[in-house]
Structure formats: structure tokens, C-alpha cells
Design an enzyme around this catalytic site. Structure first.
Site, PDB file in Angstrom:
ATOM      1  N   ARG A   1       0.830  -1.200   0.000  1.00 58.34           N
ATOM      2  CA  ARG A   1       0.000   0.000   0.000  1.00 58.34           C
ATOM      3  C   ARG A   1       0.860   1.245   0.000  1.00 58.34           C
ATOM      4  O   ARG A   1       2.002   1.238   0.421  1.00 58.34           O
ATOM      5  CB  ARG A   1      -0.880   0.026   1.265  1.00 58.34           C
TER       6      ARG A   1
ATOM      7  N   ARG B   1       2.088   4.610 -17.018  1.00 57.20           N
ATOM      8  CA  ARG B   1       2.507   3.987 -18.279  1.00 57.20           C
ATOM      9  C   ARG B   1       3.618   4.758 -18.983  1.00 57.20           C
ATOM     10  O   ARG B   1       4.252   4.245 -19.889  1.00 57.20           O
ATOM     11  CB  ARG B   1       1.310   3.822 -19.207  1.00 57.20           C
TER      12      ARG B   1
ATOM     13  N   CYS C   1      -8.016   2.557 -12.148  1.00 56.11           N
ATOM     14  CA  CYS C   1      -8.220   3.759 -11.339  1.00 56.11           C
ATOM     15  C   CYS C   1      -9.662   3.794 -10.841  1.00 56.11           C
ATOM     16  O   CYS C   1     -10.575   3.365 -11.546  1.00 56.11           O
ATOM     17  CB  CYS C   1      -7.964   5.019 -12.161  1.00 56.11           C
TER      18      CYS C   1
ATOM     19  N   GLU D   1     -11.924   7.233  -4.506  1.00 50.44           N
ATOM     20  CA  GLU D   1     -11.896   6.831  -3.099  1.00 50.44           C
ATOM     21  C   GLU D   1     -13.234   7.179  -2.436  1.00 50.44           C
ATOM     22  O   GLU D   1     -13.906   8.135  -2.827  1.00 50.44           O
ATOM     23  CB  GLU D   1     -10.747   7.573  -2.391  1.00 50.44           C
TER      24      GLU D   1
ATOM     25  N   ARG E   1      -4.012   7.167  -3.690  1.00 44.59           N
ATOM     26  CA  ARG E   1      -3.648   5.927  -2.991  1.00 44.59           C
ATOM     27  C   ARG E   1      -3.327   4.854  -4.017  1.00 44.59           C
ATOM     28  O   ARG E   1      -3.835   4.892  -5.134  1.00 44.59           O
ATOM     29  CB  ARG E   1      -4.789   5.463  -2.092  1.00 44.59           C
TER      30      ARG E   1
ATOM     31  N   TYR F   1       3.933   6.006   2.599  1.00 45.58           N
ATOM     32  CA  TYR F   1       3.010   7.134   2.759  1.00 45.58           C
ATOM     33  C   TYR F   1       3.847   8.403   2.762  1.00 45.58           C
ATOM     34  O   TYR F   1       4.704   8.573   3.632  1.00 45.58           O
ATOM     35  CB  TYR F   1       2.195   6.982   4.045  1.00 45.58           C
TER      36      TYR F   1
ATOM     37  N   ARG G   1      -1.369   6.707   8.052  1.00 46.68           N
ATOM     38  CA  ARG G   1      -0.859   5.499   8.699  1.00 46.68           C
ATOM     39  C   ARG G   1       0.272   5.830   9.673  1.00 46.68           C
ATOM     40  O   ARG G   1       1.425   5.444   9.477  1.00 46.68           O
ATOM     41  CB  ARG G   1      -0.368   4.498   7.654  1.00 46.68           C
TER      42      ARG G   1
END
Length: 119
Positions: A5, A61, A73, A76, A88, A106, A114
């Protein structure tokens, strides 16, 4: 296979800012986890609703070796009071590392998401 993540804050809703943040985040995930593009199975990006000027997958890409990696994609979940302008990522990779050895990344204001992962 492991999931890695990450998240990064994006200063402006522009193609340039989203592209730069996408590439910076992916490079950090790759470097910290010693990944090669051949290790990556797929990548899912999410953006907060205030970031819609570019697709992170299209930006990724542009990086060498990333044109054959499946990417997706999405928007959120818009939780009231959550951090704005955040990109994210969830990278699925074929690596031998244990769950606790994986380095989740992060960056910038997204570090707040986090705090448990801080050194």
C-alpha cells in the site's frame, strides 16, 4: 504474492501534479521493496473526488516497463472530514517477503493516514 500500500498528497488538481505524484509514489514503492516491473502483478489507484485531472494509470505507463502492467483507477470513498487531494495505490507483487517485511509508503501529508507505520 503480497499487497503493498501507499499514498501521497497531491498539491494541485492538474495533470502535471497527479503525474509527478504518481511517479514519485511508484518509484518509492519500487525502491523500498526492491521490486522490478516484472514482479508487479497489478496496480489499483484511487483518488479523492477532488483529483480528476488525470488518470494515474496513464501517468504510470509513461515510466519505462510499465506499459504492460494491468492497472485500474477508481474514486476513493468520500468520508466526511478525510484528507483531501490524496492518491492511494495498492500494488500486488510476486515477491517472497513476509507480510511484516513489506514496506508500505506514505508520503507528504498522506503520512497522517498510517502513523502506525512510522519508524
Amino acid at each position: 504474492m503480497r499487497g503493498i500500500r501507499g499514498a501521497i498528497s497531491v498539491e494541485n488538481n492538474t495533470q502535471e501534479a497527479i503525474g509527478a505524484a504518481t511517479k514519485r509514489l511508484l518509484r518509492a514503492v519500487m525502491d523500498e521493496n526492491r521490486l522490478k516491473t516484472e514482479d508487479i502483478i497489478s496496480v489499483t489507484f484511487t483518488l479523492t473526488k477532488d483529483l480528476n485531472a488525470a488518470f494515474p494509470a496513464a501517468c504510470a505507463r509513461e515510466m519505462p516497463g510499465w506499459n504492460y502492467i494491468p492497472m485500474l483507477c477508481a474514486v476513493e470513498v468520500d468520508v466526511p472530514g478525510s484528507l483531501n487531494r490524496v492518491l492511494r495505490v495498492l500494488v500486488l507483487a510476486d515477491i517472497k517477503a513476509g507480510q511484516r517485511e513489506v514496506k508500505h509508503i506514505y508520503l507528504d501529508k498522506a503520512e497522517k493516514l498510517r502513523p502506525d507505520l512510522k519508524d
